[in-house]
Enzyme design. Sequence first.
Site, PDB file in Angstrom:
ATOM      1  N   HIS A  90       0.849  -1.196   0.000  1.00  0.00           N
ATOM      2  CA  HIS A  90       0.000   0.000   0.000  1.00  0.00           C
ATOM      3  C   HIS A  90       0.881   1.240   0.000  1.00  0.00           C
ATOM      4  O   HIS A  90       1.869   1.317   0.731  1.00  0.00           O
ATOM      5  CB  HIS A  90      -0.901   0.027   1.243  1.00  0.00           C
ATOM      6  CG  HIS A  90      -1.633   1.329   1.422  1.00  0.00           C
ATOM      7  ND1 HIS A  90      -1.306   2.240   2.407  1.00  0.00           N
ATOM      8  CD2 HIS A  90      -2.643   1.878   0.719  1.00  0.00           C
ATOM      9  CE1 HIS A  90      -2.108   3.286   2.312  1.00  0.00           C
ATOM     10  NE2 HIS A  90      -2.931   3.102   1.300  1.00  0.00           N
ATOM     11  N   SER A  91       0.551   2.223  -0.834  1.00  0.00           N
ATOM     12  CA  SER A  91       1.195   3.526  -0.836  1.00  0.00           C
ATOM     13  C   SER A  91       2.719   3.419  -1.041  1.00  0.00           C
ATOM     14  O   SER A  91       3.173   2.860  -2.043  1.00  0.00           O
ATOM     15  CB  SER A  91       0.843   4.263   0.465  1.00  0.00           C
ATOM     16  OG  SER A  91       1.224   5.614   0.401  1.00  0.00           O
ATOM     17  N   TYR A  92       3.510   3.910  -0.112  1.00  0.00           N
ATOM     18  CA  TYR A  92       4.973   3.764  -0.167  1.00  0.00           C
ATOM     19  C   TYR A  92       5.374   2.293  -0.223  1.00  0.00           C
ATOM     20  O   TYR A  92       6.427   1.943  -0.763  1.00  0.00           O
ATOM     21  CB  TYR A  92       5.587   4.455   1.058  1.00  0.00           C
ATOM     22  CG  TYR A  92       7.031   4.106   1.344  1.00  0.00           C
ATOM     23  CD1 TYR A  92       8.051   4.424   0.445  1.00  0.00           C
ATOM     24  CD2 TYR A  92       7.374   3.450   2.534  1.00  0.00           C
ATOM     25  CE1 TYR A  92       9.373   4.088   0.723  1.00  0.00           C
ATOM     26  CE2 TYR A  92       8.684   3.127   2.815  1.00  0.00           C
ATOM     27  CZ  TYR A  92       9.682   3.441   1.902  1.00  0.00           C
ATOM     28  OH  TYR A  92      10.994   3.111   2.183  1.00  0.00           O
ATOM     29  N   HIS A 228      -7.335   7.267   0.467  1.00  0.00           N
ATOM     30  CA  HIS A 228      -6.023   6.628   0.415  1.00  0.00           C
ATOM     31  C   HIS A 228      -5.950   5.334   1.215  1.00  0.00           C
ATOM     32  O   HIS A 228      -5.391   4.334   0.742  1.00  0.00           O
ATOM     33  CB  HIS A 228      -4.961   7.613   0.917  1.00  0.00           C
ATOM     34  CG  HIS A 228      -3.563   7.132   0.716  1.00  0.00           C
ATOM     35  ND1 HIS A 228      -3.049   6.815  -0.523  1.00  0.00           N
ATOM     36  CD2 HIS A 228      -2.553   6.921   1.609  1.00  0.00           C
ATOM     37  CE1 HIS A 228      -1.780   6.425  -0.407  1.00  0.00           C
ATOM     38  NE2 HIS A 228      -1.472   6.473   0.881  1.00  0.00           N
TER      39      HIS A 228
END
Length: 251
Positions: A90-92, A228
């Site tokens: 997820h994300s980074y 997000h």
Amino acid sequence: MFKKSLTTLALSLVLSVYAQSSMAEPVKNIVLVHGAFVDGSGWNPVARILDKAGYKVSIVQEPQTSLADDAAATRRILALQKGKSLLVGHSYGGMIISDAGNDPSVAGLVYIAAFQPEQGESLLSLAKKYPPAATSITQTADHFLYIKPENFHADFAADLPVKETNLLARSQVMPAEAAFTAPAGVPAWKTKPSWAVVATQDRAINPELERFMAKRAHSTVTELKGNHAIYASQPEKIAALIEKAAQSLSQ
């Protein structure tokens, strides 16, 4: 005639054994990698669903001190698995799995509202291509990053209850600025199948950037209406997508 029948039978047995050995090994290991500013506990709802479905779920607790350290932490967990793994970020965490996913034990990758870098790109350089709506990330005097607590709910997890996001804002895991500026190596998505979730109301990563990266990587894309932290707010849909990816790799 009898000898011919024996030869035919032997050939059939050999072909049967070969066919069974060439079938894809079922992917039952799921390794989940969280993004910046939070820890792995946010994956708990997804993990519980996958546990019930019969998968062996592991969650990486990367230190967020550098991209290299975080990829190493992920490979450390991969090394504990028996058989092939599906790596989810997820994300980074997408930066991390793009690196760690080159491990031979990784069968495929799933990006959840995540960065999918090309070689030489950093998280920061990608974010500059399509700037996010949020501008609430700031840094400490010693170059670690955090989201301003008053903006955490709106910019990171607007779909979650405020009481929950207030706790997340107070317990942030601060990534080193160096982790966001580190250039990526050759990404695993170049050689392995990948899936991507675009969170259409994402304020932390521009949804247009998510679409651009997924298209470039030839990922199988699913768009979900959400913010997000969609892995935490819509765990059933995310778990279903992860399971579908694992099943696809097992065919």
